[in-house]
Design a protein around this motif. Sequence first.
Motif, PDB file in Angstrom:
ATOM      1  N   LEU A   1     -19.781 135.222   9.689  1.00 35.79           N
ATOM      2  CA  LEU A   1     -19.979 134.987  11.117  1.00 35.79           C
ATOM      3  C   LEU A   1     -21.033 135.939  11.684  1.00 35.79           C
ATOM      4  N   ALA A   2     -20.987 137.201  11.261  1.00 31.51           N
ATOM      5  CA  ALA A   2     -21.971 138.191  11.728  1.00 31.51           C
ATOM      6  C   ALA A   2     -23.375 137.827  11.226  1.00 31.51           C
ATOM      7  N   ILE A   3     -23.475 137.435   9.958  1.00 27.10           N
ATOM      8  CA  ILE A   3     -24.782 137.032   9.400  1.00 27.10           C
ATOM      9  C   ILE A   3     -25.308 135.809  10.139  1.00 27.10           C
ATOM     10  N   LEU A   4     -24.426 134.845  10.396  1.00 25.77           N
ATOM     11  CA  LEU A   4     -24.811 133.648  11.131  1.00 25.77           C
ATOM     12  C   LEU A   4     -25.298 134.008  12.534  1.00 25.77           C
ATOM     13  N   ALA A   5     -24.621 134.932  13.189  1.00 29.98           N
ATOM     14  CA  ALA A   5     -25.010 135.347  14.546  1.00 29.98           C
ATOM     15  C   ALA A   5     -26.384 136.013  14.550  1.00 29.98           C
ATOM     16  N   VAL A   6     -26.643 136.878  13.579  1.00 28.80           N
ATOM     17  CA  VAL A   6     -27.961 137.529  13.485  1.00 28.80           C
ATOM     18  C   VAL A   6     -29.039 136.477  13.212  1.00 28.80           C
ATOM     19  N   GLY A   7     -28.749 135.556  12.305  1.00 29.20           N
ATOM     20  CA  GLY A   7     -29.706 134.484  12.009  1.00 29.20           C
ATOM     21  C   GLY A   7     -30.004 133.648  13.234  1.00 29.20           C
ATOM     22  N   THR A   8     -28.961 133.313  13.983  1.00 29.86           N
ATOM     23  CA  THR A   8     -29.135 132.520  15.211  1.00 29.86           C
ATOM     24  C   THR A   8     -29.974 133.288  16.229  1.00 29.86           C
ATOM     25  N   LEU A   9     -29.736 134.593  16.331  1.00 24.50           N
ATOM     26  CA  LEU A   9     -30.534 135.431  17.230  1.00 24.50           C
ATOM     27  C   LEU A   9     -32.017 135.363  16.856  1.00 24.50           C
ATOM     28  N   PHE A  10     -32.320 135.457  15.563  1.00 20.11           N
ATOM     29  CA  PHE A  10     -33.716 135.381  15.117  1.00 20.11           C
ATOM     30  C   PHE A  10     -34.322 134.007  15.398  1.00 20.11           C
ATOM     31  N   VAL A  11     -33.576 132.949  15.161  1.00 25.30           N
ATOM     32  CA  VAL A  11     -34.097 131.591  15.386  1.00 25.30           C
ATOM     33  C   VAL A  11     -34.363 131.362  16.868  1.00 25.30           C
ATOM     34  N   ILE A  12     -33.391 131.679  17.710  1.00 26.05           N
ATOM     35  CA  ILE A  12     -33.547 131.425  19.145  1.00 26.05           C
ATOM     36  C   ILE A  12     -34.623 132.315  19.753  1.00 26.05           C
ATOM     37  N   SER A  13     -34.638 133.583  19.395  1.00 26.95           N
ATOM     38  CA  SER A  13     -35.649 134.477  19.966  1.00 26.95           C
ATOM     39  C   SER A  13     -37.049 134.116  19.467  1.00 26.95           C
ATOM     40  N   SER A  14     -37.164 133.614  18.253  1.00 30.65           N
ATOM     41  CA  SER A  14     -38.467 133.135  17.757  1.00 30.65           C
ATOM     42  C   SER A  14     -38.938 131.961  18.587  1.00 30.65           C
TER      43      SER A  14
ATOM     44  N   VAL B   1     -39.909 142.845  14.132  1.00 36.79           N
ATOM     45  CA  VAL B   1     -38.927 143.277  13.141  1.00 36.79           C
ATOM     46  C   VAL B   1     -39.247 142.729  11.749  1.00 36.79           C
ATOM     47  N   LEU B   2     -39.659 141.463  11.680  1.00 35.93           N
ATOM     48  CA  LEU B   2     -40.016 140.874  10.386  1.00 35.93           C
ATOM     49  C   LEU B   2     -40.946 139.691  10.573  1.00 35.93           C
ATOM     50  N   ASP B   3     -41.688 139.368   9.520  1.00 37.05           N
ATOM     51  CA  ASP B   3     -42.561 138.200   9.536  1.00 37.05           C
ATOM     52  C   ASP B   3     -41.712 136.946   9.352  1.00 37.05           C
ATOM     53  N   ASN B   4     -42.151 135.868   9.951  1.00 36.23           N
ATOM     54  CA  ASN B   4     -41.487 134.564   9.823  1.00 36.23           C
ATOM     55  C   ASN B   4     -39.991 134.618  10.164  1.00 36.23           C
ATOM     56  N   PRO B   5     -39.645 135.185  11.323  1.00 35.68           N
ATOM     57  CA  PRO B   5     -38.229 135.350  11.661  1.00 35.68           C
ATOM     58  C   PRO B   5     -37.474 134.033  11.821  1.00 35.68           C
ATOM     59  N   MET B   6     -38.185 132.955  12.165  1.00 37.19           N
ATOM     60  CA  MET B   6     -37.475 131.687  12.292  1.00 37.19           C
ATOM     61  C   MET B   6     -36.988 131.210  10.921  1.00 37.19           C
ATOM     62  N   TYR B   7     -37.834 131.327   9.916  1.00 40.50           N
ATOM     63  CA  TYR B   7     -37.444 130.909   8.565  1.00 40.50           C
ATOM     64  C   TYR B   7     -36.319 131.779   8.016  1.00 40.50           C
ATOM     65  N   TRP B   8     -36.461 133.092   8.166  1.00 44.63           N
ATOM     66  CA  TRP B   8     -35.440 133.982   7.614  1.00 44.63           C
ATOM     67  C   TRP B   8     -34.165 133.955   8.451  1.00 44.63           C
ATOM     68  N   GLY B   9     -34.309 133.698   9.751  1.00 47.17           N
ATOM     69  CA  GLY B   9     -33.129 133.516  10.582  1.00 47.17           C
ATOM     70  C   GLY B   9     -32.362 132.263  10.184  1.00 47.17           C
ATOM     71  N   SER B  10     -33.091 131.185   9.927  1.00 46.78           N
ATOM     72  CA  SER B  10     -32.471 129.939   9.482  1.00 46.78           C
ATOM     73  C   SER B  10     -31.774 130.136   8.134  1.00 46.78           C
ATOM     74  N   THR B  11     -32.419 130.863   7.246  1.00 50.97           N
ATOM     75  CA  THR B  11     -31.810 131.161   5.941  1.00 50.97           C
ATOM     76  C   THR B  11     -30.526 131.960   6.130  1.00 50.97           C
ATOM     77  N   ALA B  12     -30.545 132.932   7.048  1.00 49.22           N
ATOM     78  CA  ALA B  12     -29.349 133.741   7.322  1.00 49.22           C
ATOM     79  C   ALA B  12     -28.231 132.881   7.903  1.00 49.22           C
ATOM     80  N   VAL B  13     -28.578 131.902   8.725  1.00 49.94           N
ATOM     81  CA  VAL B  13     -27.562 130.992   9.271  1.00 49.94           C
ATOM     82  C   VAL B  13     -26.848 130.267   8.131  1.00 49.94           C
ATOM     83  N   TYR B  14     -27.627 129.750   7.185  1.00 48.93           N
ATOM     84  CA  TYR B  14     -27.016 129.048   6.049  1.00 48.93           C
ATOM     85  C   TYR B  14     -26.206 130.002   5.168  1.00 48.93           C
ATOM     86  N   LEU B  15     -26.691 131.214   5.000  1.00 44.58           N
ATOM     87  CA  LEU B  15     -25.949 132.200   4.210  1.00 44.58           C
ATOM     88  C   LEU B  15     -24.614 132.520   4.880  1.00 44.58           C
ATOM     89  N   GLY B  16     -24.655 132.774   6.182  1.00 43.84           N
ATOM     90  CA  GLY B  16     -23.424 133.055   6.920  1.00 43.84           C
ATOM     91  C   GLY B  16     -22.456 131.885   6.874  1.00 43.84           C
TER      92      GLY B  16
END
Length: 198
Positions: free
Chosen positions: A94-107, A137-152
């Motif tokens: 859930l925490a990983i998913l939340a961080v990923g969602t934060l990266f996707v939305i903020s991107s 914070v990182l390059d391509n945050p939408m892609y890595w945020g989306s990946t984190a959502v799936y991981l979470g």
Amino acid sequence: MARLFGYVDMTDCGFLVAVLSIAFNPLFWNVVARWEHKTRALSRAFGSPRAACYCLGSVILVLNGVRSHCFTEAMKSQPKLEGLDCHWAYYSGLAILAVGTLFVISSFLALGFTGTFLGDYFGILMEAKVTSFPFSVLDNPMYWGSTAVYLGWSFMHASPAGLLLTAVVAISYTIAVLYEGPFTEEIYRQKQKGLKIK
């Protein structure tokens, strides 16, 4: 990783459909965007680059919804990993998913719709490279945020199939970045060249 393969039936139709949908999405949007950049066919067909970009963006959103559905259905049809079927894994996911969602939305908020959905390929260029959060914070945050959502999501479902599919997501995005990055940089290099000539 090898242990995960023992829990996953990779011949399952749902799993294969999920893999195909994951691989298809970035291939589709890159091929269509490059074709548009070369021919301007979508801009002509829709009457403007902005309308064409919004159409492609809408198609990408639908495809992403289909991909997420296929991912979830593939997880449901496969066995759970007992070691992950516990509270700590669920809440970690859930925490990983939340961080990923934060990266996707903020991107998305930093880039806007056309910046997110390949507007630069349609000639809709941003004034300057976005360097605010999450790009600071990182390059391509939408892609890595989306990946984190799936991981979470995979951790939350204690799903070895989900973990393998997340690896497919990460590989697909890595390939997409290798393909998109230099091309997008060249678009902006040409823009700078044009500004210097004027």
